[in-house]
Design a protein around this motif. Structure first.
Motif, PDB file in Angstrom:
ATOM      1  N   SER A 246      68.747  17.311  52.442  1.00 23.19           N
ATOM      2  CA  SER A 246      68.557  18.492  53.276  1.00 23.19           C
ATOM      3  C   SER A 246      68.590  18.121  54.751  1.00 23.19           C
ATOM      4  N   PRO A 247      69.012  19.070  55.612  1.00 21.24           N
ATOM      5  CA  PRO A 247      68.943  18.812  57.062  1.00 21.24           C
ATOM      6  C   PRO A 247      67.497  18.691  57.524  1.00 21.24           C
ATOM      7  N   THR A 248      67.348  18.284  58.779  1.00 22.65           N
ATOM      8  CA  THR A 248      66.016  17.971  59.282  1.00 22.65           C
ATOM      9  C   THR A 248      65.083  19.168  59.234  1.00 22.65           C
ATOM     10  N   TRP A 249      65.565  20.337  59.654  1.00 27.27           N
ATOM     11  CA  TRP A 249      64.667  21.496  59.711  1.00 27.27           C
ATOM     12  C   TRP A 249      64.217  21.931  58.322  1.00 27.27           C
ATOM     13  N   LYS A 250      65.086  21.842  57.318  1.00 27.94           N
ATOM     14  CA  LYS A 250      64.685  22.178  55.960  1.00 27.94           C
ATOM     15  C   LYS A 250      63.723  21.138  55.404  1.00 27.94           C
ATOM     16  N   ARG A 251      63.996  19.873  55.739  1.00 30.42           N
ATOM     17  CA  ARG A 251      63.121  18.809  55.260  1.00 30.42           C
ATOM     18  C   ARG A 251      61.711  18.955  55.822  1.00 30.42           C
ATOM     19  N   LEU A 252      61.598  19.321  57.102  1.00 31.27           N
ATOM     20  CA  LEU A 252      60.279  19.502  57.700  1.00 31.27           C
ATOM     21  C   LEU A 252      59.610  20.783  57.230  1.00 31.27           C
ATOM     22  N   ALA A 253      60.408  21.839  57.058  1.00 30.71           N
ATOM     23  CA  ALA A 253      59.832  23.101  56.593  1.00 30.71           C
ATOM     24  C   ALA A 253      59.333  23.015  55.158  1.00 30.71           C
ATOM     25  N   ALA A 254      59.869  22.079  54.383  1.00 29.53           N
ATOM     26  CA  ALA A 254      59.451  21.959  52.987  1.00 29.53           C
ATOM     27  C   ALA A 254      58.107  21.254  52.838  1.00 29.53           C
ATOM     28  N   ILE A 255      57.646  20.555  53.876  1.00 26.86           N
ATOM     29  CA  ILE A 255      56.403  19.787  53.750  1.00 26.86           C
ATOM     30  C   ILE A 255      55.199  20.675  53.432  1.00 26.86           C
TER      31      ILE A 255
END
Length: 230
Positions: free
Chosen positions: A92-101
């Motif tokens: 996943s791109p960075t924003w999706k990876r961070l939003a998934a936390i």
């Protein structure tokens, strides 16, 4: 590239089979559980086969199925959700990876709090999800930093190209025009030409020690002797 694609599919198939066996196997042996629990186990493991195509959707499906299943049957580890979290952190791109936390934290916490798990289970499961996310992030960063070759997967290949350094302005006109492929050869020719001209200018000339020999057929001028008058 076809061989690499086949290897990737074989790895994905092996991971999917391993997750299904680790999740559904304890539900069948030694005493089979009710059919709906086995169905939840399949729903919490089989979708990982499509994890690369839709990592978010797969994570939601396997996570929801596992959260319901643990209320009646507790597996050793939620292998399906762990692999889904790894895939999100990897692809996943960075924003999706961070939003998934926060979503992952809330889902894992609820699946542990509702069944009333003890502190040891909290530490074990929490450490497993942190490790899966960290490993996925590291794998994704390594894949983005390393140069890759066109793989033919939907035009999404990341390739690196080396650009030739541009020559100085006016270098083509000064060196005879044309393309830049033979630039080193022309530079060598210009250098040799300048060296030759320099040698002509600094070459020592012989010092005149007497009359120069006359060339054949040339007229020689004889000095007239003064006549003496008696």
């Amino acid at each position: 590239m076809i061989a690499a694609r086949r290897v990737g599919r074989a790895v994905d198939a092996g991971l999917a089979v391993g997750v299904v066996l680790a999740t559904v196997g304890p539900l069948l042996l030694p005493d089979p559980k009710p059919w709906w629990i086995i169905g939840l186990g399949l729903l919490a493991s089989v979708p990982v086969w499509w994890r690369r195509r839709a990592p978010i959707v797969v994570a939601v499906v396997v996570g929801a199925a596992m959260s319901v299943m643990v209320t009646r049957e507790k597996p050793f580890l939620p292998f399906g959700p762990l692999l889904a979290v790894y895939t999100i952190a990897d692809l996943s791109p960075t924003w999706k990876r961070l939003a998934a936390i926060p979503v992952i934290v809330a889902a894992v916490g609820s699946s542990l709090v509702l069944p009333g798990e003890n502190d040891e289970t909290f530490r074990l499961v929490g450490t497993a999800f942190v490790a899966a996310y960290a490993l996925g992030t590291s794998a994704g960063r390594a894949a983005r930093e390393l140069p890759s070759w066109p793989s033919g997967r939907g035009g999404g290949s990341r390739s690196t190209s080396r650009r030739r350094p541009r020559s100085a302005p006016g270098s083509r006109e000064h060196l005879g025009g044309g393309g830049g492929a033979d630039l080193p050869g022309r530079l060598d020719a210009v250098h040799a030409r300048h060296v030759h001209v320099h040698e002509d200018h600094v070459r020592p000339r012989p010092i005149d020690s007497g009359p120069r020999p006359s060339r054949p057929g040339s007229r020689q001028k004889t000095a007239r002797r003064p006549s003496s008058r008696r």
